[in-house]
Design a protein around this motif. Sequence first.
Motif, PDB file in Angstrom:
ATOM      1  N   TYR A 191      50.230  20.348  34.460  1.00 15.20           N
ATOM      2  CA  TYR A 191      51.314  21.148  35.020  1.00 15.20           C
ATOM      3  C   TYR A 191      52.456  21.295  34.027  1.00 15.20           C
ATOM      4  N   ARG A 192      52.830  20.194  33.414  1.00 19.35           N
ATOM      5  CA  ARG A 192      53.954  20.266  32.464  1.00 19.35           C
ATOM      6  C   ARG A 192      53.637  21.203  31.301  1.00 19.35           C
ATOM      7  N   GLN A 193      52.405  21.160  30.829  1.00 15.24           N
ATOM      8  CA  GLN A 193      52.047  22.035  29.710  1.00 15.24           C
ATOM      9  C   GLN A 193      52.012  23.502  30.147  1.00 15.24           C
ATOM     10  N   LEU A 194      51.441  23.745  31.327  1.00 17.13           N
ATOM     11  CA  LEU A 194      51.410  25.118  31.830  1.00 17.13           C
ATOM     12  C   LEU A 194      52.818  25.651  32.025  1.00 17.13           C
ATOM     13  N   GLU A 195      53.634  24.825  32.629  1.00 19.03           N
ATOM     14  CA  GLU A 195      55.013  25.224  32.868  1.00 19.03           C
ATOM     15  C   GLU A 195      55.722  25.510  31.552  1.00 19.03           C
ATOM     16  N   PHE A 196      55.465  24.650  30.579  1.00 18.61           N
ATOM     17  CA  PHE A 196      56.081  24.829  29.264  1.00 18.61           C
ATOM     18  C   PHE A 196      55.658  26.154  28.632  1.00 18.61           C
ATOM     19  N   VAL A 197      54.353  26.399  28.592  1.00 15.01           N
ATOM     20  CA  VAL A 197      53.876  27.613  27.933  1.00 15.01           C
ATOM     21  C   VAL A 197      54.350  28.849  28.700  1.00 15.01           C
ATOM     22  N   LEU A 198      54.242  28.810  30.015  1.00 17.78           N
ATOM     23  CA  LEU A 198      54.694  29.959  30.799  1.00 17.78           C
ATOM     24  C   LEU A 198      56.179  30.202  30.583  1.00 17.78           C
ATOM     25  N   ASN A 199      56.919  29.137  30.483  1.00 16.59           N
ATOM     26  CA  ASN A 199      58.345  29.284  30.222  1.00 16.59           C
ATOM     27  C   ASN A 199      58.590  29.982  28.882  1.00 16.59           C
ATOM     28  N   VAL A 200      57.833  29.594  27.873  1.00 11.40           N
ATOM     29  CA  VAL A 200      57.976  30.252  26.571  1.00 11.40           C
ATOM     30  C   VAL A 200      57.583  31.728  26.676  1.00 11.40           C
ATOM     31  N   LEU A 201      56.629  32.015  27.523  1.00 10.22           N
ATOM     32  CA  LEU A 201      56.221  33.412  27.702  1.00 10.22           C
ATOM     33  C   LEU A 201      57.231  34.177  28.565  1.00 10.22           C
ATOM     34  N   GLY A 202      58.167  33.445  29.159  1.00 11.03           N
ATOM     35  CA  GLY A 202      59.167  34.094  29.992  1.00 11.03           C
ATOM     36  C   GLY A 202      58.718  34.270  31.431  1.00 11.03           C
ATOM     37  N   ILE A 203      57.787  33.412  31.869  1.00 11.38           N
ATOM     38  CA  ILE A 203      57.219  33.536  33.216  1.00 11.38           C
ATOM     39  C   ILE A 203      57.600  32.322  34.065  1.00 11.38           C
ATOM     40  N   ASP A 204      58.164  32.578  35.245  1.00 16.34           N
ATOM     41  CA  ASP A 204      58.550  31.498  36.155  1.00 16.34           C
ATOM     42  C   ASP A 204      57.466  31.255  37.196  1.00 16.34           C
ATOM     43  N   ILE A 205      57.376  30.006  37.637  1.00 11.21           N
ATOM     44  CA  ILE A 205      56.350  29.627  38.607  1.00 11.21           C
ATOM     45  C   ILE A 205      56.976  29.443  39.986  1.00 11.21           C
ATOM     46  N   PRO A 206      56.434  30.100  41.015  1.00 10.94           N
ATOM     47  CA  PRO A 206      56.952  29.880  42.369  1.00 10.94           C
ATOM     48  C   PRO A 206      56.496  28.526  42.920  1.00 10.94           C
ATOM     49  N   GLU A 207      57.131  28.083  44.000  1.00  6.61           N
ATOM     50  CA  GLU A 207      56.720  26.841  44.660  1.00  6.61           C
ATOM     51  C   GLU A 207      55.362  27.019  45.333  1.00  6.61           C
ATOM     52  N   ARG A 208      55.181  28.165  45.925  1.00  8.99           N
ATOM     53  CA  ARG A 208      53.903  28.471  46.577  1.00  8.99           C
ATOM     54  C   ARG A 208      53.681  29.967  46.488  1.00  8.99           C
ATOM     55  N   MET A 209      52.475  30.387  46.731  1.00  8.93           N
ATOM     56  CA  MET A 209      52.196  31.825  46.644  1.00  8.93           C
ATOM     57  C   MET A 209      50.977  32.192  47.476  1.00  8.93           C
ATOM     58  N   SER A 212      58.581  45.741  23.570  1.00  6.48           N
ATOM     59  CA  SER A 212      59.625  45.130  22.765  1.00  6.48           C
ATOM     60  C   SER A 212      60.354  44.022  23.524  1.00  6.48           C
ATOM     61  N   LEU A 213      60.624  44.266  24.802  1.00 11.20           N
ATOM     62  CA  LEU A 213      61.359  43.281  25.597  1.00 11.20           C
ATOM     63  C   LEU A 213      60.553  41.999  25.775  1.00 11.20           C
ATOM     64  N   ALA A 214      59.288  42.138  26.141  1.00 14.87           N
ATOM     65  CA  ALA A 214      58.478  40.952  26.411  1.00 14.87           C
ATOM     66  C   ALA A 214      58.229  40.168  25.126  1.00 14.87           C
ATOM     67  N   ILE A 215      57.863  40.860  24.070  1.00 18.53           N
ATOM     68  CA  ILE A 215      57.542  40.178  22.815  1.00 18.53           C
ATOM     69  C   ILE A 215      58.802  39.572  22.202  1.00 18.53           C
ATOM     70  N   GLY A 216      59.861  40.361  22.140  1.00 24.71           N
ATOM     71  CA  GLY A 216      61.099  39.868  21.545  1.00 24.71           C
ATOM     72  C   GLY A 216      61.632  38.656  22.284  1.00 24.71           C
ATOM     73  N   ASP A 217      61.609  38.728  23.600  1.00 31.08           N
ATOM     74  CA  ASP A 217      62.120  37.620  24.402  1.00 31.08           C
ATOM     75  C   ASP A 217      61.259  36.377  24.203  1.00 31.08           C
ATOM     76  N   CYS A 218      59.972  36.551  24.120  1.00 27.80           N
ATOM     77  CA  CYS A 218      59.072  35.414  23.920  1.00 27.80           C
ATOM     78  C   CYS A 218      59.299  34.785  22.541  1.00 27.80           C
ATOM     79  N   LEU A 219      59.443  35.610  21.527  1.00 30.51           N
ATOM     80  CA  LEU A 219      59.698  35.075  20.182  1.00 30.51           C
ATOM     81  C   LEU A 219      61.002  34.278  20.175  1.00 30.51           C
ATOM     82  N   LYS A 220      61.970  34.783  20.895  1.00 30.60           N
ATOM     83  CA  LYS A 220      63.246  34.085  20.965  1.00 30.60           C
ATOM     84  C   LYS A 220      63.072  32.700  21.592  1.00 30.60           C
TER      85      LYS A 220
END
Length: 623
Positions: free
Chosen positions: A605-623, A169-177
């Motif tokens: 990158y901008r598109q990936l960042e955009f979609v991940l952001n909508v999914l509620g996922i942040d990208i680190p600088e390095r990993m 519920s948290l992941a889906i609801g937050d993403c829909l928002k």
Amino acid sequence: MTSLAQKLSTIVGAAFEALDLPHELGAVRVSDRPDLAQFQCNGAMAAAKLARKNPREVAQGVVDVLEDPLFISDNLSSLFYPILHNAKSGQKNANQAITMQAALFKTLEIAGPGFINFNVTDDFIAGHLSVVSGDDRLGIPQSANGETVVLDYGGMNVAKAMHVGHLRSLAIGDCLKRMMRVAGYDALGDIHMGDWGLQMGQIISAFEIAHPGWPYFDPGFEGDYPADAPFSYDELEEIYPRAAQGCKDDPERLDAARKATMELQDGRRGYLALWQHFIDLSLTDIKANIARLGVDFEIWNGEACVNYLIPEITADLAARGVTEDSEGAVVIPVVRPEDKKEMPPLLFKKSDGAATYGTTDVATIYDRIKTYPKIAKMIYETDLRQNLHFEQVFCAAEKAGYVDGIELKHIGHGTVNGPDGKPFKTREGKAMKFSDMVTAVMAKAEERLAEANLDETIGIEERGEIARMVAVATLKFTELSNQAHMDYIFDIDRMTQFEGKTGPYLLYQAVRIKSLLRKAEAQGFEAGETPHFVIGDEDRSLALLLTELPDHFEAAMKHYTPHVLCEYAYTLAQGFSSFYGNCHILSEENAGVRASRLALCALTYRQLEFVLNVLGIDIPERM
RNA sequence: GCACCCGUAGCUCAAUUGGAUAGAGUACUCGACUACGAAUCGAGCGGUUGGAGGUUCGAAUCCUCCCGGGUGCACCA
């Protein structure tokens, strides 16, 4: 701004119209036979059915229109500004028109029973991408204008530990928002805690049995109750299942719990004070959990928040003739005239006068309409098993006339099962706590980071933060890439593989691009603000993928399906990885090609960042 | 009894809502790190879409029946 396929739909739709066929039939989409063409239109076959004609003939008619040099220049040149801006306006002639037509389509042919297949020119793709690169919204149209949407998700219960099911519920609801916000809505998340039903009475009376001397239970007590609870959250969480079981086994305890519930709802001071401790302790726990997941709410209401409205609504519903008496209880019959199936009435008030979740859910709708005059939608994300309940509630609200022009939508998710396909349990046979799950995934991420040859400059703190981001990406991506209504297999070992189609894969690709762009900058290479794309054989498939984003966003919005976005994010990341492995970027000697490839990387990158952001996922600088 | 959901490759899931040769990941087998990060890339293997009918140019998708799994049907939420 739209996708490339939508631009083509506009042209082909106009061609259908020119033949007196419905515009919509000209819908063009990315081909599912990339070996045959880049894009396809299936409308000729549907049109043939309507007009009772041969589909290939209809398709030929459409192609003839499209091949008429004057057709595009007369009707649609404004759509193609970027590639056609060399043509001087108002000076159309046959030569120029031919140029414009040829500038769009590389090939245009009919296949099979009546498919129209298109390939577009590399210049057209390049021109389209230049415009997308210059658009803050990456080509995604804004479909709303600040209307309010309330999303009701999470639904955590007071005094009850969060478990793995809450991730859904948290992941889906937050993403829909987040999706709603991108579309232009003022989207608000309402946690809508379960804090007002019989469970509260059960716990209160359990405490009363255990600690009869506490002032909360003394009806004559007039002083201030303690500011802090005389019990911990862990104790509270532990007492609840015992209280529930006790009521099951002993009818007298159940009666006591019912009585306590009613008195609480009636406003008994001591009970309210005790209940407030439940809320405070539970909120502390909930806030800590959702912070780790990177989810938040704008509205921290619970069922109790509408308690004060109940007399008003009860009277209003009666005045509207919506409610009926039934066996001493108040119910709302909810059979719609067009419904064939029988539907049980909504129980609005219990025969003892206490509120149920039917009461508070109807009252909450009423409350939201008053609080948010611009409300356009209410979206509920809960367990699928509440489907009937929400059908009843929605129908009751309709009958009461509360929701004209407002969309009510229930999105149910399936049950969380273990690898054996049965409802998820830990090895000890208990439900796994939400916090334990997050901790376990984070530990796995730390382990994986320790194995990797990380930059030595990454300190312990940054590493912890990276592990958190990897864990969140893992949890949310596995969650969101399944369709909500399907049952869900929770397998923590599989989940923490971090390979293949996973959240960390997406992070890895994004981080790789970031690192590449950093290097480019250090070497003084730049793509420029409005890049000029040069599309060659190695660039084409990534370039085409980059034209698709608005289509996937629209599909996800239309059907409330985040998994569509996951699918696109993965395809794009994979497309990039393939591109990255196949060609030179920084080491490309041709400056024009190098700039174009850097611009492709930047846009990816901008598109990936955009979609991940909508999914509620942040990208680190390095990993 | 009535209603709803699910069944797709060994496993976990997709399939733009009726489109072409049903796609990914994983597992398994090969191959690729002196160009930018191998948590990667490329190739192969793997299918009677639970079964049987029907609708039509065309079905995993729509209709009917059957099999198997799950869930819900007022004083829990």
